[in-house]
Design an enzyme around this catalytic site. Structure first.
Site, PDB file in Angstrom:
ATOM      1  N   ARG A  59     -19.049  -8.038  -6.981  1.00 33.91           N
ATOM      2  CA  ARG A  59     -17.935  -8.389  -6.274  1.00 33.91           C
ATOM      3  C   ARG A  59     -16.664  -8.736  -7.133  1.00 33.91           C
ATOM      4  NH1 ARG A  59     -16.780 -12.534  -3.446  1.00 33.91           N
ATOM      5  NH2 ARG A  59     -19.045 -13.193  -3.010  1.00 33.91           N
ATOM      6  N   TYR A 112       0.011   6.641   7.523  1.00 36.03           N
ATOM      7  CA  TYR A 112      -1.261   6.768   7.925  1.00 36.03           C
ATOM      8  C   TYR A 112      -1.678   5.757   9.258  1.00 36.03           C
ATOM      9  CZ  TYR A 112      -6.236   6.799   8.137  1.00 36.03           C
ATOM     10  OH  TYR A 112      -7.824   6.875   8.626  1.00 36.03           O
ATOM     11  N   ASP A 184       2.327   3.350  -0.686  1.00 35.34           N
ATOM     12  CA  ASP A 184       1.239   4.050  -0.866  1.00 35.34           C
ATOM     13  C   ASP A 184       1.530   5.516  -1.313  1.00 35.34           C
ATOM     14  OD1 ASP A 184      -0.863   5.708   0.075  1.00 35.34           O
ATOM     15  OD2 ASP A 184      -1.006   4.575   1.771  1.00 35.34           O
ATOM     16  N   LYS A 209      -8.967  10.574  -1.325  1.00 35.22           N
ATOM     17  CA  LYS A 209      -8.235  11.797  -1.299  1.00 35.22           C
ATOM     18  C   LYS A 209      -8.218  12.271  -2.715  1.00 35.22           C
ATOM     19  CE  LYS A 209      -7.698  10.679   2.947  1.00 35.22           C
ATOM     20  NZ  LYS A 209      -8.245   9.376   3.244  1.00 35.22           N
TER      21      LYS A 209
HETATM   22  N1  LCS Z   1      -3.334   5.831   2.988  1.00 39.65           N
HETATM   23  C1  LCS Z   1      -3.013   7.036   3.309  1.00 39.65           C
HETATM   24  C2  LCS Z   1      -1.832   7.603   3.029  1.00 39.65           C
HETATM   25  C3  LCS Z   1      -4.210   7.748   3.794  1.00 39.65           C
HETATM   26  O1  LCS Z   1      -3.989   9.317   4.205  1.00 39.65           O
HETATM   27  C4  LCS Z   1      -5.352   7.149   4.146  1.00 39.65           C
HETATM   28  C5  LCS Z   1      -6.523   7.773   4.754  1.00 39.65           C
HETATM   29  C6  LCS Z   1      -5.588   5.958   3.744  1.00 39.65           C
HETATM   30  C7  LCS Z   1      -4.638   5.080   3.207  1.00 39.65           C
HETATM   31  C8  LCS Z   1      -6.722   4.965   4.259  1.00 39.65           C
HETATM   32  O2  LCS Z   1      -7.814   5.503   3.179  1.00 39.65           O
HETATM   33  P1  LCS Z   1      -9.210   5.396   3.396  1.00 39.65           P
HETATM   34  O3  LCS Z   1      -9.630   3.803   3.830  1.00 39.65           O
HETATM   35  O4  LCS Z   1      -9.587   6.533   4.516  1.00 39.65           O
HETATM   36  O5  LCS Z   1      -9.937   5.885   2.114  1.00 39.65           O
HETATM   37  N2  LCS Z   1      -6.040   9.053   5.558  1.00 39.65           N
HETATM   38  C9  LCS Z   1      -6.832   9.885   6.196  1.00 39.65           C
HETATM   39  C10 LCS Z   1      -6.226  10.952   6.869  1.00 39.65           C
HETATM   40  O6  LCS Z   1      -5.052  11.468   6.614  1.00 39.65           O
HETATM   41  N3  LCS Z   1      -7.365  11.797   7.465  1.00 39.65           N
HETATM   42  O7  LCS Z   1      -8.320  11.087   7.407  1.00 39.65           O
HETATM   43  C11 LCS Z   1      -8.114   9.956   6.494  1.00 39.65           C
END
Ligand code: LCS
Length: 407
Positions: A59, A112, A184, A209
């Site tokens: 961790r 998001y 971000d 992503k």
């Molecule tokens: N930031 C952005 C710009 C994102 O598009 C997402 C997830 C996150 C943070 C969060 O990341 P995660 O915890 O899912 O790894 N975006 C998503 C989307 O547009 N479609 O499904 C998930």
């Protein structure tokens, strides 16, 4: 690496990937261990006090995770990176580290969904206030700042509207008001945009992503610009607990090595798709940072090395037309997420951004007809043919409107 200024692809391939000292393995070994043995009680104490470097407990750090973190740090041009179990864990850890009761933050309105909901619903219970505004307009940001504002949180390009915020302009405002600028960078990736070079303090990613790129891992990362930030974020992450698993870290690191290739191919495909959408009569509007009509082309030029691989558009017939298109395409998969080798198509108002609520969505420009297309690495020809067929099909009567002539 012996080169002074390695390029982004050399960094993604080599940073953090020294052959291992024990057997010379070229691929970083997966240290799938929760804990690390101490040679003596003195050594255990020295590791905990920080007097001796070395691993203690996964961790708090792990060699496989550290290799990935080194690669991301090199690509973003940061001081350090801390990998997390998801993008949301990265974002939540940053908020947890820097926002206290009574603090206020200003964020991009079209982010998001959960990145905003976590503050408005959860951090609010602990006395954190927030305003979510159009951060593409610097005066709007200035107007939202209060004496107790601590953070400016932006997504550029925005999910899903693809509007941009001026990184250098935001950094100047943050400096003037003593705010932490958090960016971000999920949509652009360090291949196309490196916010720290424009004055940002922290960068976060959903590594689920593009960085991983294969739709098989959920992960995130926080990149810091200074040692003091690394310590603050490390402490928050150690206690908050959103660490990444070593095997997941290894998978992301493997994916990261082809980031440049994947982004280039997906971006080429996106440009071709943007051309099709711009000319097709069934399409009402298109927003793509690489489109000739993109209103912020100057900002793309100023802070990005390419327009990326995500676009949004609306078709004739509004939401109903979009729904039919989503069900007609056969190469793109109807699924949320983005940044993988496969093209994904989704409807933000009912899916990724449903949790924002109608009012917040309307204010942020996330209209009911908006379709998000996250372009992958297939052959452009196949994507184009499939989309063209589906768009042509929107002119046909919907199945329930077809009348059969009695014999
Ligand atoms: N930031 C952005 C710009 C994102 O598009 C997402 C997830 C996150 C943070 C969060 O990341 P995660 O915890 O899912 O790894 N975006 C998503 C989307 O547009 N479609 O499904 C998930």
């Amino acid at each position: 690496m012996s080169t002074d200024k390695p390029g982004i692809n050399t960094r993604s391939v080599h940073a953090g990937a020294e052959p291992d000292r024990l057997h010379g393995a070229v691929s970083v070994p997966i240290y799938q261990s929760s804990t690390f043995a101490f040679a003596s009680t003195a050594q255990g104490a020295a590791r905990f006090s920080g007097d001796e470097p070395g691993y203690i407990y996964t961790r708090m750090g792990n060699p496989t995770v550290a290799a990935l973190e080194e690669a991301v740090t090199a690509m973003e041009g940061g001081h350090a990176a801390l990998a997390t179990s998801s993008g949301m864990a990265a974002i939540a850890t940053v908020f947890f580290a820097y926002l206290e009761a009574g603090a206020h933050m200003v964020g991009t309105d079209a982010v998001y969904g959960p990145s905003r909901v976590i503050v408005e619903r959860h951090f609010r219970r602990f006395g954190v206030q927030s305003d979510w505004v159009d951060t593409s307009d610097l005066d709007t940001i200035r107007a939202a700042i209060r004496p107790e504002t601590r953070m400016l949180y932006i997504e550029t390009p925005e999910n899903p509207t693809l509007r941009l915020s001026d990184l250098a302009g935001c950094a100047a405002i943050a400096r003037e008001h003593g705010l932490l600028l958090v960016v971000d960078n999920t949509f652009a990736t360090p291949v196309l945009q490196r916010p720290l070079e424009h004055g940002a303090d922290l960068v976060v990613h959903s590594m689920t992503k593009f960085l991983n790129g294969h739709a098989d891992v959920v992960a995130g990362v926080i990149v810091t610009a200074t040692e003091e930030q690394r310590r603050t974020v490390r402490d928050a992450l150690n206690h908050h607990g959103g660490c990444i698993d070593p095997h997941q870290a290894w998978l992301v690191h493997r994916g990261l090595k082809t980031l440049g290739l994947r982004v280039a191919q997906a971006q080429r495909n996106a440009v071709a798709i943007s051309d099709l959408l711009h000319e097709h009569p069934a399409v009402e509007w298109v927003r793509y940072p690489g489109g000739a009509d993109f209103p912020q082309a100057g900002l793309v030029e100023k802070q990005m090395e390419g327009p990326g691989a995500i676009l949004c558009f609306g078709v004739r017939g509004g939401y109903e037309g979009g729904r039919r298109l989503l069900e007609k395409v056969t190469v793109p998969t109807l699924a949320v997420s983005l940044g993988g080798v496969e093209t994904l198509i989704e409807h933000p108002a009912s899916m990724t951004h449903a949790s924002l609520g109608r009012e917040a969505r309307e204010e942020a420009g996330i209209t009911d007809d908006l379709i998000r297309l996250a372009v992958g690495c297939e052959d452009a020809r196949d994507l184009i043919e499939d989309l063209r067929t589906a768009l042509d099909g929107l002119f046909e009567p919907a199945p329930q409107e077809v009348r059969t002539v009695p014999a």
